[in-house]
Design an enzyme around this catalytic site. Sequence first.
Site, PDB file in Angstrom:
ATOM      1  N   LYS A  78       0.832  -1.201   0.000  1.00 22.03           N
ATOM      2  CA  LYS A  78       0.000   0.000   0.000  1.00 22.03           C
ATOM      3  C   LYS A  78       0.867   1.253   0.000  1.00 22.03           C
ATOM      4  O   LYS A  78       1.872   1.329   0.726  1.00 22.03           O
ATOM      5  CB  LYS A  78      -0.903  -0.026   1.241  1.00 22.03           C
ATOM      6  CG  LYS A  78      -1.912   1.106   1.317  1.00 22.03           C
ATOM      7  CD  LYS A  78      -2.816   0.914   2.545  1.00 22.03           C
ATOM      8  CE  LYS A  78      -3.851   2.013   2.667  1.00 22.03           C
ATOM      9  NZ  LYS A  78      -4.751   1.801   3.836  1.00 22.03           N
ATOM     10  N   SER A 152      -9.325   2.155   2.523  1.00 17.05           N
ATOM     11  CA  SER A 152      -8.346   2.813   1.683  1.00 17.05           C
ATOM     12  C   SER A 152      -7.310   1.871   1.073  1.00 17.05           C
ATOM     13  O   SER A 152      -6.534   2.286   0.214  1.00 17.05           O
ATOM     14  CB  SER A 152      -7.632   3.903   2.471  1.00 17.05           C
ATOM     15  OG  SER A 152      -6.898   3.362   3.563  1.00 17.05           O
ATOM     16  N   SER A 176     -10.020   0.040   6.771  1.00 16.90           N
ATOM     17  CA  SER A 176      -9.367   0.147   5.460  1.00 16.90           C
ATOM     18  C   SER A 176      -8.768  -1.139   4.927  1.00 16.90           C
ATOM     19  O   SER A 176      -8.384  -1.204   3.761  1.00 16.90           O
ATOM     20  CB  SER A 176      -8.289   1.231   5.500  1.00 16.90           C
ATOM     21  OG  SER A 176      -8.880   2.500   5.575  1.00 16.90           O
TER      22      SER A 176
END
Length: 447
Positions: A78, A152, A176
């Site tokens: 990420k 996210s 997330s």
Amino acid sequence: MTSWAGRSAAEIAAAVREKRTTPREVVAEHLARIERLDGRVGAFRTVRAEAALAEADEVAARPDLAELPLAGVPVAVKDNLAVRGESTRVGTAATPDTPAADDHVTVARLRAAGAVVVGLTNVPELCVFGTTEGVYGTARNPWDTSRTAGGSSGGSAAAVAAGMVPIALGNDGMGSLRIPAANCGLVTVKPGHGVVPAGISDGDWFGMSENGPLATTVEDVRLMLSVLADTEVAREEEPPARTIAVSVRSPLAGTAVGKPYVTATREAAELLAGAGHRVRRADPPYPLSLGVTALRHWTAGTAVDAAGLDPRLLARRTRVHAAVGRRFVNGVRTGEARERLRRRMEPFFTEHDVLLTPALARRSPQAGPWHERGWLRNVLANTTYSPMTPPWNLTGWPAMAVPFGTLPSGAPCAVQLVGRPGSEAALLDLAEQLERLRPWQRTAGLD
């Protein structure tokens, strides 16, 4: 030739350790899949093709190859965690395009275990929202590319669900990891506080954010969590019977849970009861103020992350979110509201070992330019479809998303498992039972 794309991390690592394949062969096949599919999915901000192949050769030459738990396994990271030699943009043009000098500790642990970082994945700006889009692209759900992958950690989830990598690294400050995992048919665990090193942005959203794995099997989640935590998360051969509370009530007042997610939760409960667990209907004592508490922490975390960035380079929804949160930072920083919530929930988790809930309230929103839309519209879209996850960031307790069933569209449905501190292994054992009793299709058929 054996195809490695779509195989689990455990299968790949075993084949590399036994020299039935090479890290280069595995990584090259996954890079080719990324090149073929990512134009439709939008998982990656940057792909490290040349560097990844060189690193795969380094893994092959390691004298400890036969002992590496993730030998030659491609992994996506990420884009809010540092990868040596790559910039960390966190989904915004407001961050510097400066290569990181060192790996984040979680990335370093993955590499030490033999994994090869093939790229950094898309996130919404500053990782604020539960949809993933912005200046670097839109991450779509590989099962239904008209829908967002979630956020996210949306790019990481999309990469795994599309078979572009077997595992990915993400993090979870208000859901997330669990939100995109639930959308994309993946397994994930948000570890309890302190199990895996955090070090996410400035202060980890007041200690609510945790790093964790995204994978297609419980075995891979257990394997990756063991590497990230630097300790074995053991599997019990005969897990004991647990007392499981089942709740389909939304934690946020006024938010309803859709029928597919209610049905999935009740069917999962029936399977676990049939497996010998003590299953009962019971709602946690969510306070009426939970929505306000969650909003204050959510916006305050963004206010801290946005401090020092050029506001002219931030999307309007991000600027408003941060502006709302600035008035709450000092109050949130005390931790008093989180401690009150923990005290309120502790008796419930003394009586019950595990809580089973829907992972989401409804399917994810349409993929699109959410970063160009108003703040209130974004907040309402997020809270309407993903109200189930924030309480467990506020408490700091472990929680999982586990695929279970399908939505009317054919996309995956999912349930959530929540436990008291230190229960990660127990949650994984339950998830493994669900996987065995109701197997899921592991990757979307994009080819």
